[in-house]
Design a protein around this motif. Sequence first.
Motif, mmCIF file in Angstrom:
data_model
loop_
_atom_site.group_PDB
_atom_site.id
_atom_site.type_symbol
_atom_site.label_atom_id
_atom_site.label_comp_id
_atom_site.label_asym_id
_atom_site.label_seq_id
_atom_site.Cartn_x
_atom_site.Cartn_y
_atom_site.Cartn_z
ATOM 1 N N ASN A 3 102.182 -54.611 47.354
ATOM 2 C CA ASN A 3 103.618 -54.452 47.144
ATOM 3 C C ASN A 3 104.247 -55.685 46.501
ATOM 4 O OD1 ASN A 3 103.636 -51.879 48.165
ATOM 5 N ND2 ASN A 3 104.123 -52.542 50.239
ATOM 6 N N LYS A 7 104.489 -52.608 39.943
ATOM 7 C CA LYS A 7 103.858 -51.276 40.001
ATOM 8 C C LYS A 7 102.779 -51.115 38.934
ATOM 9 C CE LYS A 7 106.221 -48.715 43.055
ATOM 10 N NZ LYS A 7 105.602 -48.368 44.293
ATOM 11 N N GLN A 10 99.513 -52.771 40.120
ATOM 12 C CA GLN A 10 98.970 -52.470 41.445
ATOM 13 C C GLN A 10 97.594 -51.806 41.390
ATOM 14 O OE1 GLN A 10 101.912 -50.499 43.855
ATOM 15 N NE2 GLN A 10 103.190 -52.325 43.959
#
Length: 153
Positions: A3, A7, A10
């Motif tokens: 997190n 994004k 990730q």
Amino acid sequence: MLNKLPKALQAKGKDDLHQIWMAESRVDADQAFDLFLSTYEAKYPKATECLAKDRNTLLTFYDFPAEHWQHLRTTNPIESTFATVRLRTTKTRGCVSRAGILAMVFKLTKTAEQNWRTLKGHALLAKVIQGVRFKDGLQVGGASAEETHRIAA
């Protein structure tokens, strides 16, 4: 930890983390760990700090028999058991006493226990409890690697 990465990164970060905990030995894991830190440290220091502070804890499973690694690398058995318990207790929260909810949790856990798989290498648990040392999944000193794997089978 993921997190703390954007994004878009990730998925790559997850793959890089897999290289750490799926390494064949602690030396390989340390190399993958250092590579992860050097790759992400400049742009994402919070992500690398989060990972680096628990380095020894995250790599502790290399000090256990290799047969146990599959079980030590996952929290799924714990999560799936508690998911069942959580579902039932949430639905009945206001309807029962403390003793009643404890009894229900006990029975739900006992029922879930019937579906649990046996620990691979369960015979090696006695050695772990006795303090026999393992390095990269193999016993250090004492019995040979062949004997250790024969006992685990």
